[in-house]
Design a protein around this motif. Structure first.
Motif, PDB file in Angstrom:
ATOM      1  N   ASN A 161       0.494  -7.463  -5.405  1.00 36.78           N
ATOM      2  CA  ASN A 161      -0.574  -6.462  -5.453  1.00 36.78           C
ATOM      3  C   ASN A 161      -0.035  -5.100  -5.051  1.00 36.78           C
ATOM      4  OD1 ASN A 161      -3.387  -5.861  -5.903  1.00 36.78           O
ATOM      5  ND2 ASN A 161      -3.525  -5.455  -3.707  1.00 36.78           N
ATOM      6  N   ILE A 162      -0.404  -4.082  -5.801  1.00 39.36           N
ATOM      7  CA  ILE A 162       0.002  -2.702  -5.518  1.00 39.36           C
ATOM      8  C   ILE A 162      -1.252  -1.862  -5.325  1.00 39.36           C
ATOM      9  CG2 ILE A 162       1.270  -0.679  -6.322  1.00 39.36           C
ATOM     10  CD1 ILE A 162       3.126  -2.997  -5.979  1.00 39.36           C
ATOM     11  N   LYS A 163      -1.380  -1.228  -4.181  1.00 36.38           N
ATOM     12  CA  LYS A 163      -2.503  -0.339  -3.909  1.00 36.38           C
ATOM     13  C   LYS A 163      -1.975   1.071  -3.687  1.00 36.38           C
ATOM     14  CE  LYS A 163      -4.156  -2.430  -0.244  1.00 36.38           C
ATOM     15  NZ  LYS A 163      -3.158  -3.486   0.060  1.00 36.38           N
ATOM     16  N   THR A 218       0.857  -1.183   0.000  1.00 37.21           N
ATOM     17  CA  THR A 218       0.000   0.000   0.000  1.00 37.21           C
ATOM     18  C   THR A 218       0.893   1.233   0.000  1.00 37.21           C
ATOM     19  OG1 THR A 218      -1.747  -1.135   1.243  1.00 37.21           O
ATOM     20  CG2 THR A 218      -1.807   1.282   1.198  1.00 37.21           C
ATOM     21  N   ILE A 219       0.803   2.024  -1.077  1.00 38.78           N
ATOM     22  CA  ILE A 219       1.629   3.223  -1.219  1.00 38.78           C
ATOM     23  C   ILE A 219       0.764   4.438  -0.886  1.00 38.78           C
ATOM     24  CG2 ILE A 219       3.002   4.626  -2.805  1.00 38.78           C
ATOM     25  CD1 ILE A 219       3.485   2.054  -4.438  1.00 38.78           C
ATOM     26  N   ALA A 220       1.138   5.141   0.177  1.00 41.76           N
ATOM     27  CA  ALA A 220       0.409   6.343   0.591  1.00 41.76           C
ATOM     28  C   ALA A 220       1.168   7.561   0.089  1.00 41.76           C
ATOM     29  CB  ALA A 220       0.280   6.378   2.110  1.00 41.76           C
ATOM     30  N   TYR A 250       1.573   3.434 -13.243  1.00 39.96           N
ATOM     31  CA  TYR A 250       2.800   2.663 -13.041  1.00 39.96           C
ATOM     32  C   TYR A 250       2.560   1.328 -12.321  1.00 39.96           C
ATOM     33  CZ  TYR A 250       5.052   7.187 -13.935  1.00 39.96           C
ATOM     34  OH  TYR A 250       5.459   8.378 -14.495  1.00 39.96           O
ATOM     35  N   LYS A 251       1.358   1.113 -11.823  1.00 33.29           N
ATOM     36  CA  LYS A 251       1.129  -0.043 -10.942  1.00 33.29           C
ATOM     37  C   LYS A 251       1.375  -1.381 -11.637  1.00 33.29           C
ATOM     38  CE  LYS A 251      -2.959   1.061  -9.151  1.00 33.29           C
ATOM     39  NZ  LYS A 251      -4.129   0.930  -8.230  1.00 33.29           N
ATOM     40  N   LEU A 252       0.929  -1.510 -12.868  1.00 37.31           N
ATOM     41  CA  LEU A 252       1.129  -2.771 -13.568  1.00 37.31           C
ATOM     42  C   LEU A 252       2.609  -3.041 -13.807  1.00 37.31           C
ATOM     43  CD1 LEU A 252      -0.086  -5.243 -14.896  1.00 37.31           C
ATOM     44  CD2 LEU A 252      -0.310  -3.918 -17.033  1.00 37.31           C
ATOM     45  N   GLN A 253       3.358  -2.006 -14.154  1.00 38.10           N
ATOM     46  CA  GLN A 253       4.792  -2.171 -14.363  1.00 38.10           C
ATOM     47  C   GLN A 253       5.496  -2.540 -13.053  1.00 38.10           C
ATOM     48  OE1 GLN A 253       6.721   1.247 -16.142  1.00 38.10           O
ATOM     49  NE2 GLN A 253       8.732   0.242 -16.199  1.00 38.10           N
ATOM     50  N   MET A 254       5.048  -1.917 -11.958  1.00 37.74           N
ATOM     51  CA  MET A 254       5.604  -2.271 -10.645  1.00 37.74           C
ATOM     52  C   MET A 254       5.365  -3.735 -10.331  1.00 37.74           C
ATOM     53  SD  MET A 254       4.517   0.936  -8.223  1.00 37.74           S
ATOM     54  CE  MET A 254       5.054   2.619  -8.532  1.00 37.74           C
ATOM     55  N   ARG A 255       4.133  -4.192 -10.583  1.00 39.12           N
ATOM     56  CA  ARG A 255       3.804  -5.585 -10.291  1.00 39.12           C
ATOM     57  C   ARG A 255       4.715  -6.540 -11.063  1.00 39.12           C
ATOM     58  NH1 ARG A 255      -2.737  -6.279 -10.016  1.00 39.12           N
ATOM     59  NH2 ARG A 255      -2.074  -8.417  -9.549  1.00 39.12           N
ATOM     60  N   ASN A 287       3.097  -6.193   2.997  1.00 41.31           N
ATOM     61  CA  ASN A 287       2.866  -7.484   3.640  1.00 41.31           C
ATOM     62  C   ASN A 287       3.382  -8.588   2.731  1.00 41.31           C
ATOM     63  OD1 ASN A 287       1.062  -6.934   6.141  1.00 41.31           O
ATOM     64  ND2 ASN A 287       0.128  -5.723   4.514  1.00 41.31           N
ATOM     65  N   ALA A 288       3.964  -9.613   3.330  1.00 36.49           N
ATOM     66  CA  ALA A 288       4.488 -10.743   2.564  1.00 36.49           C
ATOM     67  C   ALA A 288       4.140 -12.039   3.265  1.00 36.49           C
ATOM     68  CB  ALA A 288       6.001 -10.625   2.414  1.00 36.49           C
ATOM     69  N   ASN A 289       3.833 -13.050   2.494  1.00 39.23           N
ATOM     70  CA  ASN A 289       3.551 -14.382   3.011  1.00 39.23           C
ATOM     71  C   ASN A 289       4.525 -15.390   2.411  1.00 39.23           C
ATOM     72  OD1 ASN A 289       1.131 -13.925   4.669  1.00 39.23           O
ATOM     73  ND2 ASN A 289       0.190 -13.344   2.725  1.00 39.23           N
ATOM     74  N   LEU A 290       5.074 -16.235   3.262  1.00 35.86           N
ATOM     75  CA  LEU A 290       6.009 -17.267   2.845  1.00 35.86           C
ATOM     76  C   LEU A 290       5.479 -18.634   3.261  1.00 35.86           C
ATOM     77  CD1 LEU A 290       9.405 -15.757   4.168  1.00 35.86           C
ATOM     78  CD2 LEU A 290       8.270 -15.289   1.981  1.00 35.86           C
ATOM     79  N   LYS A 291       5.972 -19.666   2.586  1.00 34.29           N
ATOM     80  CA  LYS A 291       5.775 -21.044   3.026  1.00 34.29           C
ATOM     81  C   LYS A 291       7.113 -21.763   2.893  1.00 34.29           C
ATOM     82  CE  LYS A 291       4.218 -22.688  -1.515  1.00 34.29           C
ATOM     83  NZ  LYS A 291       3.122 -23.362  -2.254  1.00 34.29           N
ATOM     84  N   TYR A 292       7.203 -22.944   3.478  1.00 35.21           N
ATOM     85  CA  TYR A 292       8.428 -23.716   3.350  1.00 35.21           C
ATOM     86  C   TYR A 292       8.466 -24.427   2.003  1.00 35.21           C
ATOM     87  CZ  TYR A 292       8.808 -23.131   8.426  1.00 35.21           C
ATOM     88  OH  TYR A 292       8.890 -22.617   9.690  1.00 35.21           O
ATOM     89  N   PHE A 293       9.643 -24.527   1.442  1.00 38.38           N
ATOM     90  CA  PHE A 293       9.846 -25.304   0.229  1.00 38.38           C
ATOM     91  C   PHE A 293       9.492 -26.757   0.506  1.00 38.38           C
ATOM     92  CE2 PHE A 293      12.848 -28.085  -2.119  1.00 38.38           C
ATOM     93  CZ  PHE A 293      12.384 -27.846  -3.408  1.00 38.38           C
ATOM     94  N   ASP A 294       8.581 -27.319  -0.296  1.00 37.77           N
ATOM     95  CA  ASP A 294       8.139 -28.694  -0.076  1.00 37.77           C
ATOM     96  C   ASP A 294       8.994 -29.651  -0.893  1.00 37.77           C
ATOM     97  OD1 ASP A 294       6.870 -31.049   0.468  1.00 37.77           O
ATOM     98  OD2 ASP A 294       4.866 -30.370  -0.095  1.00 37.77           O
ATOM     99  N   TRP A 295      10.042 -30.156  -0.266  1.00 43.72           N
ATOM    100  CA  TRP A 295      10.977 -31.046  -0.951  1.00 43.72           C
ATOM    101  C   TRP A 295      10.373 -32.422  -1.226  1.00 43.72           C
ATOM    102  CZ3 TRP A 295      11.781 -35.303   2.027  1.00 43.72           C
ATOM    103  CH2 TRP A 295      11.559 -35.169   3.405  1.00 43.72           C
ATOM    104  N   THR A 296       9.237 -32.728  -0.602  1.00 44.31           N
ATOM    105  CA  THR A 296       8.624 -34.034  -0.841  1.00 44.31           C
ATOM    106  C   THR A 296       7.955 -34.120  -2.209  1.00 44.31           C
ATOM    107  OG1 THR A 296       6.475 -33.425   0.121  1.00 44.31           O
ATOM    108  CG2 THR A 296       8.162 -34.260   1.631  1.00 44.31           C
TER     109      THR A 296
END
Length: 373
Positions: free
Chosen positions: A339-341, A308-310, A319-324, A362-371
């Protein structure tokens, strides 16, 4: 001092693993592989002390996970071991590789039961296939596949490593220096992870946790009429830029903090201090790339990011699409997961007075699923 110190070698770059993730950072549940192996060894209560070698890039992050003795390793296994031996006070030392992750307590006790019978106790596996060496078929009963862990007399091992000759295991160095070794039958289950396909043969490891890890970043920068403006990795058509040590890309700075936060890696100032000339006027996309590389090296996958850019000014809609797309390329995600707001502060505060820009990420991560490889 009597007793045994365990050295676990985990300073390698995993160059043969052919994966973004370093093998020592593969997750078993929530635990990275190095921690999983070390804790299993703690449970045996066989060791006075456990020392883990680590690369310079990993060591501080490792320390945030556990309280073992960590020693900075080197570019070679042998030099990493020499560094670790400086911390050993016991008469005997057991050396193993984190990559040999399915070592059971019975196997360890069998090795330790031979303590003192030679300068080095070496587990090995028999060879069942025909062996041809230099176009000559040789007696396979004379061929041994050497394993770790290996138990050595500490003083003998230290002396044996004082050489420029590189050895791939402790027993070879000790024998070359005039010492003795005794072979014992190894364990077929104690396979070593060298290549990514080796993971298929390790039945002792459970899959990584499916939890999602979230992080938040926030940054602000004041305007500077003498600078060009970069925002979200894109050059903005503006008569002013940002006052900053780097290029001042406040959006990428907030995103870096969000990624670091989700991974538990501190903040942008820890990684890129503004007191360092190395980062003077640097392109923030370079900083983001370094963080992303580390995120993936340490066993994470980026799920999505939201910024979110204030700003009262400039207007960034076009510019939002290029940023994405720019950010998506760097973080190895589809642009639909970036997502850019944009918003204003209704002319309130320093942003409303057109003195600067603030960004929440905000960022969300998960663990690399080596299985699933």
């Amino acid at each position: 001092m009597a007793g045994i110190t365990l050295i676990l070698l985990a300073a390698g770059s995993s160059s043969r693993f052919e994966c973004d993730v370093k093998k020592q950072w593969l997750r078993i549940g929530h635990e990275p592989l190095w921690q999983y192996v070390a804790r299993k060894c703690v449970e045996t209560k066989l060791f006075n002390k456990i020392i883990i070698t680590s690369s310079s890039d990993d060591i501080e992050y490792m320390k945030s996970y556990d309280s073992f003795t960590f020693v900075e390793g080197s570019t070679t296994r042998q030099n990493s071991l020499k560094n670790a031996l400086k911390e050993v006070e016991t008469d005997f030392v057991l050396v193993s590789d984190i990559a040999r992750s399915c070592i059971n307590e019975e196997f360890l006790k069998n090795i330790i039961s031979k303590k003192g019978k030679a300068d080095c106790i070496v587990p090995y596996l028999k060879v069942s296939d025909t062996i041809v060496y230099h176009n000559e078929t040789i007696d396979r009963d004379q061929v041994k596949r050497i394993q770790t862990p290996q138990l050595s007399k500490t003083s003998v091992l230290r002396d044996s490593l004082e050489t420029d000759v590189e050895f791939t295991d402790e027993s070879s160095a000790i024998v070359a220096n005039g010492g003795s070794r005794e072979f014992i039958l190894g364990d077929n289950e104690a396979n070593k992870i060298t290549f990514i396909r080796d993971l298929n043969s390790l039945s002792c490891l459970s899959q990584p946790s499916s939890d999602i890890l979230s992080g938040t970043g926030f940054d602000v920068h004041a305007f500077d009429e003498n600078e060009e403006m970069y925002l979200g990795g894109v050059k903005i058509d503006s008569s002013f830029g940002f006052k900053a040590h780097s290029d001042g890309d406040v959006a990428i700075h907030a995103l870096i903090d969000a990624l670091l936060g989700a991974a538990g890696m501190g903040d942008i100032g820890d990684s890129f201090p503004d007191s360092s000339d190395e980062y003077k006027n640097i392109d923030s996309k370079i900083l983001l790339q370094r963080v992303v590389n580390k995120i993936y090296n340490f066993g994470f996958v980026i799920v999505n990011v939201d910024l979110t850019i204030a700003a009262q000014t400039p207007r960034i809609g076009k510019y939002k699409l290029q940023m994405r797309k720019t950010i998506a390329d760097i973080i190895k995600c589809d642009s639909s997961r970036v997502n850019i707001k944009a918003t204003t502060t209704e002319k309130l505060g320093f942003i409303g007075r057109s003195e600067g820009v603030g960004v929440i990420a905000n960022a969300n991560l998960k663990y690399f699923d080596w299985t699933k490889i």
